[in-house]
Design a protein around this motif. Structure first.
Motif, mmCIF file in Angstrom:
data_model
loop_
_atom_site.group_PDB
_atom_site.id
_atom_site.type_symbol
_atom_site.label_atom_id
_atom_site.label_comp_id
_atom_site.label_asym_id
_atom_site.label_seq_id
_atom_site.Cartn_x
_atom_site.Cartn_y
_atom_site.Cartn_z
ATOM 1 N N GLU A 96 -4.833 -14.406 4.072
ATOM 2 C CA GLU A 96 -3.280 -14.020 3.797
ATOM 3 C C GLU A 96 -3.065 -13.528 2.407
ATOM 4 N N ARG A 97 -3.815 -14.227 1.509
ATOM 5 C CA ARG A 97 -3.607 -13.949 -0.071
ATOM 6 C C ARG A 97 -3.915 -12.541 -0.161
ATOM 7 N N LYS A 98 -5.334 -12.240 0.233
ATOM 8 C CA LYS A 98 -5.858 -10.959 0.145
ATOM 9 C C LYS A 98 -4.950 -9.890 0.690
ATOM 10 N N ALA A 99 -4.252 -10.224 1.796
ATOM 11 C CA ALA A 99 -3.110 -9.113 2.524
ATOM 12 C C ALA A 99 -2.176 -8.847 1.723
ATOM 13 N N LYS A 101 -1.580 -8.948 -1.516
ATOM 14 C CA LYS A 101 -1.909 -8.038 -2.653
ATOM 15 C C LYS A 101 -1.864 -6.727 -2.345
ATOM 16 N N GLN A 102 -2.075 -6.356 -1.265
ATOM 17 C CA GLN A 102 -2.068 -4.907 -0.864
ATOM 18 C C GLN A 102 -0.493 -4.409 -0.875
ATOM 19 N N PHE A 103 0.236 -5.228 -0.473
ATOM 20 C CA PHE A 103 1.810 -4.873 -0.597
ATOM 21 C C PHE A 103 2.625 -5.119 -1.772
ATOM 22 N N GLU A 104 1.786 -5.573 -2.781
ATOM 23 C CA GLU A 104 2.503 -5.672 -3.960
ATOM 24 C C GLU A 104 2.997 -4.397 -4.721
ATOM 25 N N GLU A 105 4.122 -4.293 -5.284
ATOM 26 C CA GLU A 105 4.375 -3.052 -5.887
ATOM 27 C C GLU A 105 4.115 -3.280 -7.379
ATOM 28 N N LEU A 106 3.676 -2.217 -7.856
ATOM 29 C CA LEU A 106 3.305 -2.164 -9.271
ATOM 30 C C LEU A 106 4.690 -1.593 -9.970
ATOM 31 N N PRO A 107 4.946 -1.866 -11.361
ATOM 32 C CA PRO A 107 6.100 -1.327 -12.019
ATOM 33 C C PRO A 107 6.057 0.077 -12.195
ATOM 34 N N ALA A 108 7.060 0.664 -12.182
ATOM 35 C CA ALA A 108 6.894 2.431 -12.265
ATOM 36 C C ALA A 108 6.404 2.737 -13.635
ATOM 37 N N GLY A 109 6.892 1.777 -14.767
ATOM 38 C CA GLY A 109 6.656 2.383 -16.355
ATOM 39 C C GLY A 109 6.613 0.997 -17.183
ATOM 40 N N ARG A 110 7.073 1.252 -18.412
ATOM 41 C CA ARG A 110 6.880 0.157 -19.240
ATOM 42 C C ARG A 110 8.201 -0.191 -18.982
ATOM 43 N N PRO A 111 8.156 -1.409 -19.365
ATOM 44 C CA PRO A 111 9.555 -2.235 -19.315
ATOM 45 C C PRO A 111 10.691 -2.029 -20.441
ATOM 46 N N SER A 112 11.933 -1.871 -20.034
ATOM 47 C CA SER A 112 13.037 -1.547 -20.931
ATOM 48 C C SER A 112 13.033 -2.593 -22.068
ATOM 49 N N LYS A 113 13.772 -2.176 -23.195
ATOM 50 C CA LYS A 113 14.096 -3.388 -24.149
ATOM 51 C C LYS A 113 14.735 -4.668 -23.478
ATOM 52 N N ARG A 114 15.639 -4.462 -22.321
ATOM 53 C CA ARG A 114 16.279 -5.509 -21.898
ATOM 54 C C ARG A 114 15.376 -6.304 -21.180
ATOM 55 N N ASP A 115 14.270 -5.589 -20.235
ATOM 56 C CA ASP A 115 13.252 -6.370 -19.526
ATOM 57 C C ASP A 115 12.465 -6.920 -20.542
ATOM 58 N N ARG A 116 12.041 -6.470 -21.647
ATOM 59 C CA ARG A 116 11.008 -7.233 -22.257
ATOM 60 C C ARG A 116 11.707 -8.450 -23.034
ATOM 61 N N ARG A 117 12.925 -8.460 -23.520
ATOM 62 C CA ARG A 117 13.746 -9.460 -23.974
ATOM 63 C C ARG A 117 13.503 -10.722 -22.440
ATOM 64 N N ARG A 118 13.857 -10.238 -21.234
ATOM 65 C CA ARG A 118 14.029 -11.228 -20.480
ATOM 66 C C ARG A 118 12.501 -11.904 -20.006
ATOM 67 N N ILE A 119 11.189 -11.109 -20.291
ATOM 68 C CA ILE A 119 10.155 -11.559 -20.311
ATOM 69 C C ILE A 119 9.750 -12.589 -21.326
ATOM 70 N N ILE A 120 10.296 -12.297 -22.673
ATOM 71 C CA ILE A 120 9.918 -13.128 -23.598
ATOM 72 C C ILE A 120 10.790 -14.546 -23.474
ATOM 73 N N HIS A 121 12.015 -14.451 -22.933
ATOM 74 C CA HIS A 121 12.923 -15.610 -22.513
ATOM 75 C C HIS A 121 12.167 -16.415 -21.660
#
Length: 126
Positions: A96-99, A101-121
């Motif tokens: 189930e874990r392996k399955a 992973k196949q449907f996991e979406e990767l981010p389209a590109g670099r995170p925006s400044k707002r996204d980076r701040r959320r990640i840091i937080h």
């Protein structure tokens, strides 16, 4: 030797990297010995049925040999025998874990400044 502390046995059988981690798992109720919560000082005897929950999954094992010394993995595997139902459930969970992973979406590109701040937080750096 007729019995061994459960935290020593779990460490020797390589379910946990340290005895402290094995003792902590016992304190948290993640180790059941014959369907009863086990404290770290509880003695394990040959023939006991243990249910171990750790990062590797849920194991249901029967104690075959006693050991206080941590050795190579090949020796550690001779200390216990995993039940068939436990093996099947772990293999099913791994599939189930392996399955997933196949449907996991990767981010389209670099995170925006707002996204980076959320990640840091989120990581707790602020």
């Amino acid at each position: 030797m007729t019995s061994v502390r459960i935290d020593k046995w779990l460490w020797a059988a390589r379910f946990f990297k340290t005895r402290a981690l094995a003792a902590r798992a016992c304190d948290l109720g993640r180790i059941l010995s014959n369907e009863q919560p086990a404290k770290p000082a509880r003695n394990v005897r040959i023939g006991d049925l243990l249910r171990v929950t750790n990062d590797g999954g849920d194991f249901e094992v029967e104690v075959l040999l006693l050991g206080e010394v941590r050795g190579p993995a090949s020796v550690a595997q001779t200390l216990y025998r995993e039940t068939e139902t436990s093996k099947e459930l772990r293999q099913k969970a791994a599939a189930e874990r392996k399955a997933m992973k196949q449907f996991e979406e990767l981010p389209a590109g670099r995170p925006s400044k707002r996204d980076r701040r959320r990640i840091i937080h989120f990581r707790g750096r602020i």
